[in-house]
Write an enzyme that holds these catalytic residues in place. Structure first.
Site, PDB file in Angstrom:
ATOM      1  N   LYS A  98       4.823   2.813  -7.944  1.00 54.79           N
ATOM      2  CA  LYS A  98       4.206   2.675  -9.272  1.00 54.79           C
ATOM      3  C   LYS A  98       3.522   3.842 -10.162  1.00 54.79           C
ATOM      4  CE  LYS A  98       2.824  -2.046  -8.072  1.00 54.79           C
ATOM      5  NZ  LYS A  98       1.500  -3.128  -7.730  1.00 54.79           N
ATOM      6  N   GLN A 145      -6.535  14.548  -7.151  1.00 53.11           N
ATOM      7  CA  GLN A 145      -6.816  13.772  -8.399  1.00 53.11           C
ATOM      8  C   GLN A 145      -6.425  14.242  -9.885  1.00 53.11           C
ATOM      9  OE1 GLN A 145      -8.014  11.277 -10.608  1.00 53.11           O
ATOM     10  NE2 GLN A 145      -9.347  10.658  -9.200  1.00 53.11           N
ATOM     11  N   HIS A 174     -10.534  -0.424  -4.622  1.00 50.36           N
ATOM     12  CA  HIS A 174      -9.097  -0.310  -4.791  1.00 50.36           C
ATOM     13  C   HIS A 174      -8.256  -1.341  -4.421  1.00 50.36           C
ATOM     14  CE1 HIS A 174     -10.712   4.049  -4.876  1.00 50.36           C
ATOM     15  NE2 HIS A 174      -9.748   4.270  -5.526  1.00 50.36           N
ATOM     16  N   LYS A 201      -4.706   0.150  -0.356  1.00 47.42           N
ATOM     17  CA  LYS A 201      -5.198   1.233   0.042  1.00 47.42           C
ATOM     18  C   LYS A 201      -6.292   1.159   1.224  1.00 47.42           C
ATOM     19  CE  LYS A 201      -8.043   5.204  -1.961  1.00 47.42           C
ATOM     20  NZ  LYS A 201      -7.112   6.357  -1.295  1.00 47.42           N
ATOM     21  N   THR A 245     -12.022  10.485  -4.197  1.00 53.06           N
ATOM     22  CA  THR A 245     -13.006  10.910  -5.085  1.00 53.06           C
ATOM     23  C   THR A 245     -14.361  10.689  -4.729  1.00 53.06           C
ATOM     24  OG1 THR A 245     -11.132  10.699  -6.763  1.00 53.06           O
ATOM     25  CG2 THR A 245     -13.343  10.817  -7.623  1.00 53.06           C
TER      26      THR A 245
END
Length: 349
Positions: free
Chosen positions: A85, A198, A232, A236, A242
């Site tokens: 994705k 990130q 999430h 995941k 993060t």
């Protein structure tokens, strides 16, 4: 300098200095007559004295090797992991920015031979075999090629070694792998790369601000308690990198917190009803909340950053590509960059 005035070329600027040590005297009226070719003349019988500083800074009228790369100006990307994705989102963002996407990608052995269609482009996926030959061929055809890597953690180091061996610059958005080995590979191969787990520009800016605060005000939140929740998509399994980076800043600020205390929300029903994730983004989101409370419970602070979808990461990746292309064209001495460097450049779209 003419008898009655001052000739000002297009690359000369007049400005009032702080230290008035040099002055220009002329008999003038209150009015300056501006003629052709930048000539400024003064007429009349009134004597005036005013300070002048001549700055011989050259104005740029053409784009040089060190200037920003305009989308579509020869830069091509090869998106490895294009069937995922985020890979597809990067292709869409690159296409919108006018960046050429080559019809070749690397994937798993199971994906070998498949064709992925994105934005009307058909991209052939190659498996692990003959990767060096394929990449060399693509690089020869597209000399300003930059690889974008959104594969899997276990492939990070092997992929970096391949890019280094062929000499292709890359943007690495894939997390995991041996990061020390990754940086060593890039350093030894002398290729250009942007490496960042990130890619969301605004999230990176927030992380940078947290780092600055933790460095300048260590212990400022000593004694405060911390609660961290992150949500999430169910696929995941590990805790957010993060969130861990933000927590490490809070630890420097004096907060005692164990990474195992992070509350992971992966149940879709709870994400919608409790966290507030829009139903259409349950399969692709990143919600984070950090709640601080003072020892006596009278003061609290709360930080949140919520992302729906993947466009923020895709747009950041394209900015990283254009940033890296600029560094390559200018033959910058520094070779390895992060998203902080991309933000500091200030030329994001």
């Amino acid at each position: 300098m003419a008898a009655n005035g001052l000739m000002a070329a297009s690359n000369v600027f007049l400005h009032r200095p702080e230290n008035l040590n040099f002055s220009f005297s002329s008999r003038t009226t209150q009015m300056a007559l501006i003629g052709v070719k930048g000539r400024v003349s003064f007429t009349g019988n009134v004597k005036r004295c005013f300070p002048v500083v001549l700055s011989m800074a050259k104005t740029e009228t053409s784009v040089g090797a060190g200037d920003s790369i305009a989308p579509g100006k020869g830069v091509s990307i090869m998106v490895n992991g294009c069937s995922g994705k985020i890979g597809k989102a990067v292709i869409k963002a690159a296409d919108s920015a006018g960046v050429n996407v080559v019809p070749t990608s690397f994937g798993s052995a199971e994906e070998a031979g498949q064709t992925v269609e994105v934005c009307g482009k058909e991209i052939l996926v190659h498996g692990p075999t003959e990767r060096e030959k394929v990449l060399s061929s693509v690089f020869e055809k597209y000399p300003e090629l930059i690889v974008v890597d959104y594969t899997i953690p276990s492939a990070v180091n092997d992929n970096a070694e391949l890019y280094g061996k062929v000499g292709v610059p890359f943007v690495m958005g894939t997390t995991g792998g041996d990061r020390t080995k990754l940086y060593k590979t890039v350093e030894e191969s002398r290729i250009y790369a942007v490496i960042s787990p990130q890619m969301g520009k605004q999230v990176v800016a927030f992380l940078a601000a947290m780092e600055i605060m933790s460095e300048q005000f260590p212990g400022a939140f000593a004694g405060y308690s911390l609660e961290v929740m992150e949500s999430h998509q169910a696929s995941k399994l590990d805790a957010s990198g993060t969130a861990k980076a933000v927590i490490s800043c809070f630890q420097k600020l004096g907060v005692s917190y164990d990474m195992d205390q992070i509350q992971l929300i992966r149940d879709p029903k709870q994400q919608i009803e409790v966290v507030g994730v829009p139903e259409e983004h349950v399969l692709g989101h990143a919600f984070h909340r950090y709640h601080l409370t003072s020892p006596d419970k009278t003061v609290s602070f709360e930080f949140q950053h919520n992302v729906c979808g993947r466009s923020i990461y895709a747009e950041g990746t394209v900015d990283a590509v254009l940033f890296l292309a600029k560094k390559i064209r200018s033959k910058a001495e520094k070779r390895i960059y992060s998203m902080i460097d991309v933000l500091r450049e200030g030329n994001m779209r």
